[in-house]
Design a protein around this motif. Structure first.
Motif, PDB file in Angstrom:
ATOM      1  N   LEU A   5       0.829  -1.201   0.000  1.00  0.00           N
ATOM      2  CA  LEU A   5       0.000   0.000   0.000  1.00  0.00           C
ATOM      3  C   LEU A   5       0.867   1.256   0.000  1.00  0.00           C
ATOM      4  O   LEU A   5       0.549   2.237  -0.675  1.00  0.00           O
ATOM      5  N   VAL A   6       1.978   1.233   0.708  1.00  0.00           N
ATOM      6  CA  VAL A   6       2.869   2.395   0.784  1.00  0.00           C
ATOM      7  C   VAL A   6       3.419   2.794  -0.587  1.00  0.00           C
ATOM      8  O   VAL A   6       3.803   3.945  -0.791  1.00  0.00           O
ATOM      9  N   ASP A   7       3.435   1.874  -1.544  1.00  0.00           N
ATOM     10  CA  ASP A   7       3.948   2.171  -2.881  1.00  0.00           C
ATOM     11  C   ASP A   7       2.896   2.757  -3.813  1.00  0.00           C
ATOM     12  O   ASP A   7       3.231   3.214  -4.910  1.00  0.00           O
ATOM     13  N   VAL A   8       1.617   2.731  -3.408  1.00  0.00           N
ATOM     14  CA  VAL A   8       0.548   3.236  -4.273  1.00  0.00           C
ATOM     15  C   VAL A   8      -0.286   4.333  -3.615  1.00  0.00           C
ATOM     16  O   VAL A   8      -1.194   4.885  -4.231  1.00  0.00           O
ATOM     17  N   ALA A   9       0.014   4.647  -2.358  1.00  0.00           N
ATOM     18  CA  ALA A   9      -0.777   5.649  -1.646  1.00  0.00           C
ATOM     19  C   ALA A   9       0.062   6.332  -0.584  1.00  0.00           C
ATOM     20  O   ALA A   9       1.102   5.819  -0.180  1.00  0.00           O
ATOM     21  N   HIS A  10      -0.404   7.478  -0.163  1.00  0.00           N
ATOM     22  CA  HIS A  10       0.165   8.089   1.028  1.00  0.00           C
ATOM     23  C   HIS A  10      -0.961   8.290   2.012  1.00  0.00           C
ATOM     24  O   HIS A  10      -2.137   8.100   1.678  1.00  0.00           O
ATOM     25  N   ALA A  11      -0.626   8.629   3.240  1.00  0.00           N
ATOM     26  CA  ALA A  11      -1.645   8.656   4.288  1.00  0.00           C
ATOM     27  C   ALA A  11      -1.403   9.801   5.261  1.00  0.00           C
ATOM     28  O   ALA A  11      -0.280  10.290   5.400  1.00  0.00           O
ATOM     29  N   ARG A  12      -2.474  10.176   5.909  1.00  0.00           N
ATOM     30  CA  ARG A  12      -2.442  11.168   6.987  1.00  0.00           C
ATOM     31  C   ARG A  12      -3.294  10.619   8.120  1.00  0.00           C
ATOM     32  O   ARG A  12      -4.268   9.924   7.878  1.00  0.00           O
ATOM     33  N   LEU A  27      -1.715   7.634  -4.998  1.00  0.00           N
ATOM     34  CA  LEU A  27      -0.641   8.415  -5.603  1.00  0.00           C
ATOM     35  C   LEU A  27      -0.943   8.768  -7.058  1.00  0.00           C
ATOM     36  O   LEU A  27      -0.415   9.747  -7.575  1.00  0.00           O
ATOM     37  N   ARG A  28      -1.782   7.950  -7.710  1.00  0.00           N
ATOM     38  CA  ARG A  28      -2.222   8.221  -9.084  1.00  0.00           C
ATOM     39  C   ARG A  28      -3.736   8.058  -9.137  1.00  0.00           C
ATOM     40  O   ARG A  28      -4.286   7.131  -8.527  1.00  0.00           O
ATOM     41  N   PRO A  29      -4.422   8.920  -9.877  1.00  0.00           N
ATOM     42  CA  PRO A  29      -5.892   8.829  -9.939  1.00  0.00           C
ATOM     43  C   PRO A  29      -6.393   7.458 -10.402  1.00  0.00           C
ATOM     44  O   PRO A  29      -7.407   6.968  -9.906  1.00  0.00           O
ATOM     45  N   GLU A  30      -5.668   6.824 -11.317  1.00  0.00           N
ATOM     46  CA  GLU A  30      -6.114   5.528 -11.834  1.00  0.00           C
ATOM     47  C   GLU A  30      -5.987   4.407 -10.800  1.00  0.00           C
ATOM     48  O   GLU A  30      -6.511   3.308 -10.996  1.00  0.00           O
ATOM     49  N   TRP A  31      -5.302   4.650  -9.701  1.00  0.00           N
ATOM     50  CA  TRP A  31      -5.164   3.641  -8.650  1.00  0.00           C
ATOM     51  C   TRP A  31      -6.278   3.725  -7.606  1.00  0.00           C
ATOM     52  O   TRP A  31      -6.461   2.812  -6.814  1.00  0.00           O
ATOM     53  N   LEU A  64     -11.159  13.328  -4.557  1.00  0.00           N
ATOM     54  CA  LEU A  64      -9.796  13.503  -4.044  1.00  0.00           C
ATOM     55  C   LEU A  64      -8.948  12.251  -4.239  1.00  0.00           C
ATOM     56  O   LEU A  64      -7.767  12.243  -3.895  1.00  0.00           O
ATOM     57  N   GLY A  65      -9.565  11.170  -4.727  1.00  0.00           N
ATOM     58  CA  GLY A  65      -8.851   9.902  -4.847  1.00  0.00           C
ATOM     59  C   GLY A  65      -8.464   9.350  -3.492  1.00  0.00           C
ATOM     60  O   GLY A  65      -7.393   8.784  -3.323  1.00  0.00           O
ATOM     61  N   ALA A  66      -9.371   9.514  -2.522  1.00  0.00           N
ATOM     62  CA  ALA A  66      -9.018   9.174  -1.142  1.00  0.00           C
ATOM     63  C   ALA A  66     -10.130   8.416  -0.430  1.00  0.00           C
ATOM     64  O   ALA A  66     -11.303   8.470  -0.806  1.00  0.00           O
ATOM     65  N   LEU A  67      -9.724   7.721   0.609  1.00  0.00           N
ATOM     66  CA  LEU A  67     -10.631   7.049   1.544  1.00  0.00           C
ATOM     67  C   LEU A  67     -10.288   7.554   2.929  1.00  0.00           C
ATOM     68  O   LEU A  67      -9.108   7.802   3.233  1.00  0.00           O
ATOM     69  N   ASP A 105      -2.346 -10.281 -11.635  1.00  0.00           N
ATOM     70  CA  ASP A 105      -1.194  -9.849 -12.425  1.00  0.00           C
ATOM     71  C   ASP A 105      -1.582  -8.960 -13.598  1.00  0.00           C
ATOM     72  O   ASP A 105      -0.942  -7.937 -13.844  1.00  0.00           O
ATOM     73  N   ASP A 106      -2.632  -9.353 -14.337  1.00  0.00           N
ATOM     74  CA  ASP A 106      -3.012  -8.567 -15.511  1.00  0.00           C
ATOM     75  C   ASP A 106      -3.475  -7.164 -15.118  1.00  0.00           C
ATOM     76  O   ASP A 106      -3.133  -6.176 -15.777  1.00  0.00           O
ATOM     77  N   GLU A 107      -4.213  -7.046 -14.033  1.00  0.00           N
ATOM     78  CA  GLU A 107      -4.655  -5.737 -13.559  1.00  0.00           C
ATOM     79  C   GLU A 107      -3.468  -4.906 -13.079  1.00  0.00           C
ATOM     80  O   GLU A 107      -3.364  -3.708 -13.385  1.00  0.00           O
ATOM     81  N   ALA A 108      -2.563  -5.532 -12.341  1.00  0.00           N
ATOM     82  CA  ALA A 108      -1.383  -4.825 -11.837  1.00  0.00           C
ATOM     83  C   ALA A 108      -0.537  -4.296 -12.990  1.00  0.00           C
ATOM     84  O   ALA A 108      -0.069  -3.148 -12.947  1.00  0.00           O
ATOM     85  N   GLN A 109      -0.359  -5.084 -14.018  1.00  0.00           N
ATOM     86  CA  GLN A 109       0.425  -4.648 -15.175  1.00  0.00           C
ATOM     87  C   GLN A 109      -0.285  -3.540 -15.921  1.00  0.00           C
ATOM     88  O   GLN A 109       0.344  -2.547 -16.320  1.00  0.00           O
ATOM     89  N   ARG A 110      -1.599  -3.656 -16.111  1.00  0.00           N
ATOM     90  CA  ARG A 110      -2.365  -2.637 -16.810  1.00  0.00           C
ATOM     91  C   ARG A 110      -2.299  -1.295 -16.095  1.00  0.00           C
ATOM     92  O   ARG A 110      -2.203  -0.246 -16.713  1.00  0.00           O
ATOM     93  N   LEU A 111      -2.316  -1.329 -14.757  1.00  0.00           N
ATOM     94  CA  LEU A 111      -2.279  -0.106 -13.958  1.00  0.00           C
ATOM     95  C   LEU A 111      -0.860   0.407 -13.693  1.00  0.00           C
ATOM     96  O   LEU A 111      -0.673   1.487 -13.162  1.00  0.00           O
ATOM     97  N   GLY A 112       0.137  -0.403 -14.061  1.00  0.00           N
ATOM     98  CA  GLY A 112       1.526  -0.003 -13.804  1.00  0.00           C
ATOM     99  C   GLY A 112       1.877   0.015 -12.325  1.00  0.00           C
ATOM    100  O   GLY A 112       2.625   0.873 -11.878  1.00  0.00           O
ATOM    101  N   LEU A 113       1.343  -0.954 -11.580  1.00  0.00           N
ATOM    102  CA  LEU A 113       1.590  -1.015 -10.134  1.00  0.00           C
ATOM    103  C   LEU A 113       2.995  -1.555  -9.855  1.00  0.00           C
ATOM    104  O   LEU A 113       3.446  -2.489 -10.512  1.00  0.00           O
ATOM    105  N   PRO A 114       3.661  -1.010  -8.860  1.00  0.00           N
ATOM    106  CA  PRO A 114       4.974  -1.534  -8.479  1.00  0.00           C
ATOM    107  C   PRO A 114       4.804  -2.806  -7.642  1.00  0.00           C
ATOM    108  O   PRO A 114       3.970  -2.873  -6.746  1.00  0.00           O
ATOM    109  N   ALA A 115       5.604  -3.809  -7.950  1.00  0.00           N
ATOM    110  CA  ALA A 115       5.554  -5.076  -7.207  1.00  0.00           C
ATOM    111  C   ALA A 115       6.263  -4.916  -5.859  1.00  0.00           C
ATOM    112  O   ALA A 115       7.258  -4.207  -5.743  1.00  0.00           O
TER     113      ALA A 115
END
Length: 117
Positions: A5-12, A27-31, A64-67, A105-115
């Protein structure tokens, strides 16, 4: 693929009384849709099951792309009453960012998610 999660979002995080507040921001709207799907109220409650006594509420902020999560009973009475080391809830955001998501895997690759490494 495992994604931290730390690689795709930040938190407060913050607090009010006995409730910790954790905001997760993509971190990206598409995520954001992935986060909205994976970070359910139940999953966050399970992640914190050992440290909170109350329920978890979830609020979506798609513009805001947030929860936002409210962790009730997380602060052992709050800053002035608690003997906890962090009675203000500052570490809850860091603790939630330690979560690892299992993404197809296919979704992660399509979204460009870091492993996760």
């Amino acid at each position: 693929m495992r994604v931290r999660l730390v690689d795709v979002a930040h938190a407060r995080s913050g607090d009010k009384g006995d409730t910790a507040n954790v905001g997760i921001i993509a971190l990206r709207p598409e995520w954001y849709p992935l986060l909205a799907r994976e970070l359910t109220r139940e999953r966050v409650a399970a992640h914190f099951r050992e440290v909170i006594a109350g329920e978890v509420q979830r609020f979506e902020l798609p513009n805001l792309g947030a929860l936002n999560f409210l962790l009730h009973g997380a602060l052992d009475g709050g800053g002035t009453l608690s003997l906890k080391t962090d009675a203000q809830g500052k570490v809850y955001s860091t603790a939630l960012l330690r979560l690892v998501l299992d993404v197809p895997d296919d979704e992660a690759q399509r979204l460009g998610l870091p492993a996760a490494t």
